[in-house]
Design a protein around this motif. Sequence first.
Motif, short mmCIF file in Angstrom:
data_model
loop_
_atom_site.label_atom_id
_atom_site.label_comp_id
_atom_site.label_asym_id
_atom_site.label_seq_id
_atom_site.Cartn_x
_atom_site.Cartn_y
_atom_site.Cartn_z
N ILE A 67 -40.61 27.52 63.13
CA ILE A 67 -41.34 28.50 63.94
C ILE A 67 -40.92 28.28 65.39
O ILE A 67 -41.06 27.17 65.91
CB ILE A 67 -42.86 28.34 63.79
N VAL A 68 -40.39 29.32 66.02
CA VAL A 68 -39.99 29.26 67.43
C VAL A 68 -40.93 30.15 68.21
O VAL A 68 -41.25 31.27 67.79
CB VAL A 68 -38.52 29.70 67.62
N PHE A 69 -41.39 29.66 69.38
CA PHE A 69 -42.37 30.37 70.19
C PHE A 69 -41.93 30.39 71.64
O PHE A 69 -41.54 29.36 72.20
CB PHE A 69 -43.73 29.68 70.05
N ASN A 70 -42.01 31.56 72.28
CA ASN A 70 -41.72 31.71 73.70
C ASN A 70 -43.04 31.55 74.45
O ASN A 70 -43.92 32.41 74.37
CB ASN A 70 -41.10 33.08 73.98
N THR A 71 -43.20 30.44 75.18
CA THR A 71 -44.45 30.16 75.89
C THR A 71 -44.57 30.91 77.20
O THR A 71 -45.63 30.93 77.80
CB THR A 71 -44.57 28.66 76.20
N GLY A 72 -43.48 31.51 77.65
CA GLY A 72 -43.46 32.13 78.97
C GLY A 72 -42.82 31.21 79.99
O GLY A 72 -42.29 31.65 81.00
N CYS A 90 -48.70 26.22 48.86
CA CYS A 90 -49.37 26.93 49.97
C CYS A 90 -49.07 26.30 51.33
O CYS A 90 -49.74 26.59 52.30
CB CYS A 90 -50.89 26.96 49.74
N SER A 91 -48.05 25.45 51.42
CA SER A 91 -47.80 24.68 52.64
C SER A 91 -47.07 25.41 53.75
O SER A 91 -46.98 24.90 54.86
CB SER A 91 -47.00 23.41 52.30
N THR A 92 -46.52 26.58 53.50
CA THR A 92 -45.78 27.31 54.55
C THR A 92 -46.76 28.05 55.44
O THR A 92 -47.50 28.93 54.97
CB THR A 92 -44.76 28.28 53.94
N MET A 93 -46.75 27.71 56.72
CA MET A 93 -47.67 28.33 57.67
C MET A 93 -47.26 29.78 57.95
O MET A 93 -46.10 30.14 57.86
CB MET A 93 -47.71 27.51 58.96
N THR A 94 -48.25 30.59 58.31
CA THR A 94 -48.01 31.98 58.67
C THR A 94 -48.37 32.17 60.14
O THR A 94 -49.17 31.40 60.70
CB THR A 94 -48.85 32.94 57.80
N LEU A 95 -47.80 33.18 60.76
CA LEU A 95 -48.04 33.45 62.17
C LEU A 95 -49.13 34.49 62.34
O LEU A 95 -49.20 35.47 61.60
CB LEU A 95 -46.76 33.94 62.83
N SER A 96 -49.98 34.24 63.36
CA SER A 96 -51.02 35.19 63.73
C SER A 96 -51.15 35.13 65.25
O SER A 96 -51.88 34.29 65.78
CB SER A 96 -52.34 34.82 63.06
N GLY A 97 -50.40 35.99 65.93
CA GLY A 97 -50.42 35.98 67.40
C GLY A 97 -49.86 34.68 67.94
O GLY A 97 -48.72 34.32 67.64
N ILE A 98 -50.68 33.96 68.71
CA ILE A 98 -50.23 32.70 69.31
C ILE A 98 -50.67 31.49 68.48
O ILE A 98 -50.65 30.36 68.97
CB ILE A 98 -50.74 32.56 70.76
N ASP A 99 -51.01 31.73 67.24
CA ASP A 99 -51.42 30.66 66.32
C ASP A 99 -50.57 30.66 65.07
O ASP A 99 -50.02 31.70 64.67
CB ASP A 99 -52.89 30.83 65.89
N ALA A 100 -50.49 29.49 64.45
CA ALA A 100 -49.92 29.36 63.11
C ALA A 100 -51.06 28.94 62.21
O ALA A 100 -51.88 28.09 62.58
CB ALA A 100 -48.81 28.32 63.10
N ILE A 101 -51.14 29.55 61.04
CA ILE A 101 -52.25 29.29 60.12
C ILE A 101 -51.74 28.63 58.86
O ILE A 101 -50.77 29.10 58.25
CB ILE A 101 -52.99 30.60 59.77
N ASP A 106 -56.81 27.27 55.84
CA ASP A 106 -57.09 28.25 56.90
C ASP A 106 -57.24 27.63 58.29
O ASP A 106 -57.90 28.20 59.15
CB ASP A 106 -58.33 29.09 56.57
N THR A 107 -56.61 26.49 58.51
CA THR A 107 -56.64 25.86 59.83
C THR A 107 -55.69 26.59 60.76
O THR A 107 -54.56 26.91 60.40
CB THR A 107 -56.23 24.37 59.74
N ARG A 108 -56.16 26.85 62.01
CA ARG A 108 -55.36 27.52 63.03
C ARG A 108 -54.80 26.49 64.00
O ARG A 108 -55.55 25.72 64.58
CB ARG A 108 -56.19 28.54 63.79
N TYR A 109 -53.48 26.52 64.19
CA TYR A 109 -52.79 25.62 65.12
C TYR A 109 -52.26 26.45 66.29
O TYR A 109 -51.63 27.48 66.09
CB TYR A 109 -51.61 24.93 64.43
N SER A 110 -52.53 26.00 67.50
CA SER A 110 -52.03 26.68 68.69
C SER A 110 -50.52 26.47 68.80
O SER A 110 -50.03 25.34 68.70
CB SER A 110 -52.70 26.12 69.94
N LEU A 111 -49.77 27.53 69.03
CA LEU A 111 -48.33 27.41 69.21
C LEU A 111 -47.98 26.87 70.59
O LEU A 111 -46.85 26.44 70.81
CB LEU A 111 -47.65 28.75 68.95
N PHE A 112 -48.92 26.87 71.51
CA PHE A 112 -48.67 26.28 72.82
C PHE A 112 -48.63 24.75 72.72
O PHE A 112 -47.82 24.11 73.37
CB PHE A 112 -49.73 26.70 73.84
N SER A 113 -49.52 24.18 71.93
CA SER A 113 -49.63 22.72 71.85
C SER A 113 -49.29 22.13 70.48
O SER A 113 -49.03 20.94 70.38
CB SER A 113 -51.05 22.30 72.21
#
Length: 140
Positions: A67-72, A90-101, A106-113
């Motif tokens: 997963i690659v993310f542009n932080t700005g 079920c181990s592959t995370m999915t993207l939802s805006g600025i989070d990976a789930i 159903d844990t949400r991980y911030s793509l910033f940190s």
Amino acid sequence: MKKYFFLLSILFLLGCDKEAFQNNNPYLPNYPVNLNINLSLPQYSILQFPGNALYIDSSGQGILGIIVFNTGNGYVAYDAACPNQALSSCSTMTLSGIDAICPCDDTRYSLFSGQAQGMEYPMKRYRVEQLDAISLRVYN
């Protein structure tokens, strides 16, 4: 005595690496990653804009893709495997805006940190080098 203190200080400073990542996670093995991304190609062009993320399912890159993310302010890259779960279907995370789930719990991980509230391990992070205006290299 000052001479020895100075030498020890120099050795300590030279031994530090500002890009060292703590990827010690018992759930995730260390697989090699060396991925070049051309941002001018249509499949990667979304990464040219801040706040956008892209899942790259490239065989042989990481555990379950990258997963690659542009932080700005630059780019960050993480493995797409859920960091607090044993590898499963079920181990592959999915993207939802600025989070990976993580679909396992159903844990949400911030793509910033790469962090999730209350979870022991962050997402497995990889180094990103911006080679020029349109090229990235993701590696470990």
